[in-house]
Scaffold this motif. Structure first.
Motif, mmCIF file in Angstrom:
data_model
loop_
_atom_site.group_PDB
_atom_site.id
_atom_site.type_symbol
_atom_site.label_atom_id
_atom_site.label_comp_id
_atom_site.label_asym_id
_atom_site.label_seq_id
_atom_site.Cartn_x
_atom_site.Cartn_y
_atom_site.Cartn_z
ATOM 1 N N ALA A 246 -6.356 0.387 6.157
ATOM 2 C CA ALA A 246 -4.761 0.524 6.541
ATOM 3 C C ALA A 246 -4.303 1.787 6.315
ATOM 4 O O ALA A 246 -4.431 2.495 4.892
ATOM 5 C CB ALA A 246 -4.090 -0.729 5.700
ATOM 6 N N GLN A 251 0.010 -2.397 7.720
ATOM 7 C CA GLN A 251 0.129 -4.082 7.710
ATOM 8 C C GLN A 251 -1.318 -4.410 7.938
ATOM 9 O O GLN A 251 -2.106 -4.022 8.533
ATOM 10 C CB GLN A 251 1.016 -4.525 8.853
ATOM 11 C CG GLN A 251 2.387 -3.966 8.671
ATOM 12 C CD GLN A 251 3.117 -4.601 10.113
ATOM 13 O OE1 GLN A 251 3.401 -5.628 10.229
ATOM 14 N NE2 GLN A 251 3.428 -3.621 11.091
ATOM 15 N N VAL A 271 -2.305 -0.340 -2.794
ATOM 16 C CA VAL A 271 -1.196 -1.122 -2.110
ATOM 17 C C VAL A 271 0.105 -0.586 -2.641
ATOM 18 O O VAL A 271 0.823 -0.640 -1.502
ATOM 19 C CB VAL A 271 -1.379 -2.810 -2.799
ATOM 20 C CG1 VAL A 271 -0.148 -3.506 -2.148
ATOM 21 C CG2 VAL A 271 -2.848 -3.362 -2.242
ATOM 22 N N LYS A 274 0.468 3.062 -0.771
ATOM 23 C CA LYS A 274 0.478 3.122 0.795
ATOM 24 C C LYS A 274 1.486 2.189 1.276
ATOM 25 O O LYS A 274 1.863 1.982 2.374
ATOM 26 C CB LYS A 274 -0.788 2.789 1.476
ATOM 27 C CG LYS A 274 -2.213 3.642 1.066
ATOM 28 C CD LYS A 274 -3.415 3.219 2.003
ATOM 29 C CE LYS A 274 -4.214 2.193 1.678
ATOM 30 N NZ LYS A 274 -5.310 2.313 2.420
ATOM 31 N N LEU A 276 1.705 -0.973 1.354
ATOM 32 C CA LEU A 276 1.212 -2.014 2.340
ATOM 33 C C LEU A 276 1.661 -3.360 2.213
ATOM 34 O O LEU A 276 2.420 -3.869 1.419
ATOM 35 C CB LEU A 276 -0.400 -2.312 1.956
ATOM 36 C CG LEU A 276 -1.375 -0.987 2.162
ATOM 37 C CD1 LEU A 276 -2.770 -1.710 1.548
ATOM 38 C CD2 LEU A 276 -1.365 -0.368 3.338
#
Length: 338
Positions: A246, A251, A271, A274, A276
């Protein structure tokens, strides 16, 4: 009538059953086709699906057929109507149903899981979960509206834009359907990663997807690259791969059904860095109408993905894992002549 019954864990048996009698709010369906999926494999092996299946039970939660009888309170169906059935029956009373999240229903009932389903010549379902099939949609295609609806619900949970690139990890039937729906919803570029050269080539030919053989060339899936990543396998290694693939602001949709005891490692800093969004998805709340529309328009075509047509006697070959190389298997019960 003939019924294929799960009589015990890892044991299916063809039995003679009495044709079921409809209750006032029910429809009796003469089964045409019944799909087989990974959930059926899990139930056969004693694992839970959307709910627990307690033998003896007739599986078959993906199905199509023709109305053979209607209960006294049924208003919208008549004998001879071509239909498909959403297996999931919600209680409409629990906290989740009353807060618009029926897929999380605390008292979920399901055709082919908690009550007899489509692996028999006739089955019943409440009118509220029965859907008319358009004239230009075959009963064969209509048998897989349920898996299409699960894929549609998953895609509904994503925030989509035309500029996005998407990666679907997993060339099982659901992964292939999700790729089609992402394309239908306007995502700029869809890449399908899987382990079957035959399936990947078939998808490239029919739908124009970019493809990656994740078994032979896993490094072809580059880190920090895709706006949307759908994990449709359910294994820790592909779940970890999905998070890695990702991009910033990406997503990650966890669609694949893992073993109930499985876990995967995630780098929490990535996480955070980024930003996410990691999302789970479960069954198919009220996505049958959208799925029927996708079939009717031709934006989704499941027929090129169906690789095996079975009879009751050979279903166990598939759910036991004896039958290999399957893209999608369906059972011909009465077929188009239902």
């Amino acid at each position: 009538m003939k019924a294929l019954v799960l009589t015990a864990k890892k044991h299916l048996e063809i039995k003679d059953y009495d044709q079921p009698t409809v209750k006032p709010n029910e429809v009796l369906v003469h089964t045409a086709w019944a799909g087989i999926c990974g959930t059926d494999k899990a139930l056969y092996n004693g694992l839970p699906g959307s709910a627990n299946a307690v033998p003896p039970i007739v599986l078959g939660h993906e199905n199509s057929g023709v109305v053979a009888a209607v209960g006294s309170a049924v208003q919208d169906f008549k004998v001879g109507d071509r239909v498909s059935v959403d297996p999931n029956i919600y209680c409409h009373k629990c906290f989740y149903c009353r807060t618009s999240r029926p897929e999380l229903c605390e008292h979920l009932d399901a055709v082919g899981v908690t009550r007899d389903g489509g692996f028999e010549e006739f089955f019943t379902a409440p009118e509220e979960v029965v859907y008319h099939i358009p004239d230009n949609v075959s009963l064969k295609a209509a048998a897989v509206i349920e898996p299409i609806s699960c894929a549609a619900h998953a895609v509904d949970l994503l925030e989509l834009h035309p500029y996005q690139t998407a990666l679907v990890i997993g060339d099982g039937f659901e992964g292939q359907l999700i790729a089609q729906i992402l394309k239908a919803r306007g995502v700029k570029e869809v890449t399908l990663a899987g382990t079957s050269d035959e399936k990947l080539a078939n998808n490239q030919k029919h739908f124009g997807f970019k493809t990656i053989n994740n078994l032979k060339t896993p490094k072809a899936i580059k880190a920090d690259t895709y706006d949307i990543v759908v994990e449709a396998v359910g294994l820790p290694q592909t779940q970890e791969q999905a998070v890695e693939a990702a991009s910033r602001g990406g997503q990650v949709l966890m669609f694949g059904v893992g073993n109930p005891d499985s876990t995967f490692k995630v780098n929490t800093y990535k996480v955070y860095q980024k930003q996410l969004k990691i999302q789970g998805t479960f069954i198919n709340p009220y996505t049958f109408e959208d799925s029927i529309a996708l079939l009717q328009s031709g934006d989704v075509d499941p027929l090129p993905l169906i690789s095996n047509i079975l009879d009751f006697a050979h279903v166990e070959d598939f759910v036991s894992g004896k039958l290999k190389g399957v893209s999608k298997a369906i059972v011909k019960v009465a077929g188009e002549e239902a």
